[in-house]
Design a protein around this motif. Structure first.
Motif, PDB file in Angstrom:
ATOM      1  N   SER A 164       7.360 -32.821  49.047  1.00  0.00           N
ATOM      2  CA  SER A 164       5.900 -33.090  49.378  1.00  0.00           C
ATOM      3  C   SER A 164       4.998 -32.557  48.535  1.00  0.00           C
ATOM      4  N   GLU A 165       5.461 -31.278  47.956  1.00  0.00           N
ATOM      5  CA  GLU A 165       4.698 -30.729  46.793  1.00  0.00           C
ATOM      6  C   GLU A 165       4.591 -31.582  45.617  1.00  0.00           C
ATOM      7  N   GLU A 166       5.836 -32.155  45.236  1.00  0.00           N
ATOM      8  CA  GLU A 166       5.828 -33.109  44.049  1.00  0.00           C
ATOM      9  C   GLU A 166       4.685 -34.299  44.173  1.00  0.00           C
TER      10      GLU A 166
ATOM     11  N   LEU B 162       2.203 -34.136  46.307  1.00  0.00           N
ATOM     12  CA  LEU B 162       0.874 -33.919  46.092  1.00  0.00           C
ATOM     13  C   LEU B 162       0.356 -33.813  44.817  1.00  0.00           C
ATOM     14  N   THR B 163       1.335 -33.495  43.884  1.00  0.00           N
ATOM     15  CA  THR B 163       0.952 -33.161  42.648  1.00  0.00           C
ATOM     16  C   THR B 163       0.534 -34.459  41.856  1.00  0.00           C
ATOM     17  N   VAL B 164       1.392 -35.510  42.035  1.00  0.00           N
ATOM     18  CA  VAL B 164       1.412 -36.839  41.621  1.00  0.00           C
ATOM     19  C   VAL B 164       0.064 -37.294  42.071  1.00  0.00           C
ATOM     20  N   GLU B 165      -0.319 -37.019  43.283  1.00  0.00           N
ATOM     21  CA  GLU B 165      -1.608 -37.730  43.891  1.00  0.00           C
ATOM     22  C   GLU B 165      -2.986 -36.966  43.198  1.00  0.00           C
ATOM     23  N   GLN B 166      -2.686 -35.904  43.019  1.00  0.00           N
ATOM     24  CA  GLN B 166      -3.689 -35.160  42.602  1.00  0.00           C
ATOM     25  C   GLN B 166      -4.017 -35.656  40.907  1.00  0.00           C
TER      26      GLN B 166
ATOM     27  N   ASP C 226       0.526 -44.321  52.821  1.00  0.00           N
ATOM     28  CA  ASP C 226       1.993 -44.490  52.846  1.00  0.00           C
ATOM     29  C   ASP C 226       2.626 -43.800  51.804  1.00  0.00           C
ATOM     30  N   LYS C 227       3.061 -42.798  51.881  1.00  0.00           N
ATOM     31  CA  LYS C 227       3.787 -41.914  50.654  1.00  0.00           C
ATOM     32  C   LYS C 227       5.123 -42.895  50.126  1.00  0.00           C
ATOM     33  N   LYS C 228       5.676 -43.494  50.945  1.00  0.00           N
ATOM     34  CA  LYS C 228       6.773 -44.307  50.734  1.00  0.00           C
ATOM     35  C   LYS C 228       6.305 -45.216  49.636  1.00  0.00           C
ATOM     36  N   LEU C 229       5.341 -45.803  49.589  1.00  0.00           N
ATOM     37  CA  LEU C 229       4.838 -46.657  48.533  1.00  0.00           C
ATOM     38  C   LEU C 229       4.767 -45.773  46.929  1.00  0.00           C
ATOM     39  N   LEU C 230       4.363 -44.738  47.061  1.00  0.00           N
ATOM     40  CA  LEU C 230       4.241 -43.871  45.724  1.00  0.00           C
ATOM     41  C   LEU C 230       5.722 -43.776  45.274  1.00  0.00           C
ATOM     42  N   ILE C 231       6.534 -43.222  46.219  1.00  0.00           N
ATOM     43  CA  ILE C 231       7.972 -42.999  45.958  1.00  0.00           C
ATOM     44  C   ILE C 231       8.671 -44.095  45.393  1.00  0.00           C
ATOM     45  N   ARG C 232       8.664 -45.399  45.805  1.00  0.00           N
ATOM     46  CA  ARG C 232       9.102 -46.533  45.359  1.00  0.00           C
ATOM     47  C   ARG C 232       8.554 -46.771  43.983  1.00  0.00           C
TER      48      ARG C 232
END
Length: 204
Positions: A3-5, A7-11, A19-25
């Motif tokens: 989750s902290e990773e 958050l860092t990417v989003e920042q 939907d965090k899964k979209l970012l991970i994919r």
């Protein structure tokens, strides 16, 4: 991803995913996904996102260039081709500090693929798609992309302007502005010429 990773990417993207899964994919390479599947784990890769991201990016860049005054098919096509080269996208992506969070396959890392600008550019396209799907709003996606393209231009211009002494006369100030913009690889799509001039001279 932790989750902290995320958050860092989003920042660093200046965008929060619903939907965090979209970012991970979008950050998952095909080789990594295949390795996970071999271990019996479910994992989706970024490949189809790259196709969508490429199409969305093209539309946004064309609109941006038209707004910047490009008024012929040839000029728009040529400039768009320069901007959307994966090598250029990769360099911009690398400057965002997100490259360490891409999920590469073991073989890719051994081959040094993880540091290639063209490969990073592919992930940039995937991220554009992820934002587009998550936002469900073309204007929000366009703002996301335009902000990313304009950020290095603005920062470069402001940094160069801050190096000038307050004793420069008007002609010297204008010359310094011109030199700063000439060194900017995005000057042709930069709408900040007058803004930079105001930053330097204080005129309005």
């Amino acid at each position: 991803m932790k989750s902290e990773e995320i958050l860092t990417v989003e920042q660093r993207l200046n965008y929060t995913f619903k939907d965090k899964k979209l970012l991970i994919r979008a950050l998952t390479r095909k080789a990594f996904a295949q390795e996970q599947k071999q271990q019996g784990k479910s994992c989706e890769d970024q490949e189809v996102y790259r196709i969508l991201g490429d199409a969305v990016l093209k539309a946004i860049l064309v609109e941006m260039l038209i707004q910047q005054g490009y008024d012929s098919r040839e000029s728009i096509t040529n400039k768009k081709s320069d901007l959307e080269k994966r090598e250029n996208l990769g360099k911009m992506f690398e400057g965002m500090g997100i490259a360490p969070f891409i999920r590469f396959g073991i073989g890719e890392r051994k081959q040094g693929i993880s540091s290639q600008s063209s490969v990073l550019g592919e992930t940039f396209e995937a991220l554009v798609a992820a934002v587009h799907i998550d936002a469900r709003d073309y204007e929000k996606t366009k703002k996301f992309v335009v902000d990313l393209f304009n950020k290095p231009v603005l920062e470069s211009s402001k940094n160069r302007a801050s190096e000038q002494s307050s004793g420069l006369d008007e002609i010297s100030k204008i010359w310094m502005l011109t030199r700063a913009c000439d060194n900017c690889f995005q000057v042709d799509v930069c709408a900040t010429m007058r803004m930079c001039y105001f930053d330097i001279t204080g005129d309005d």
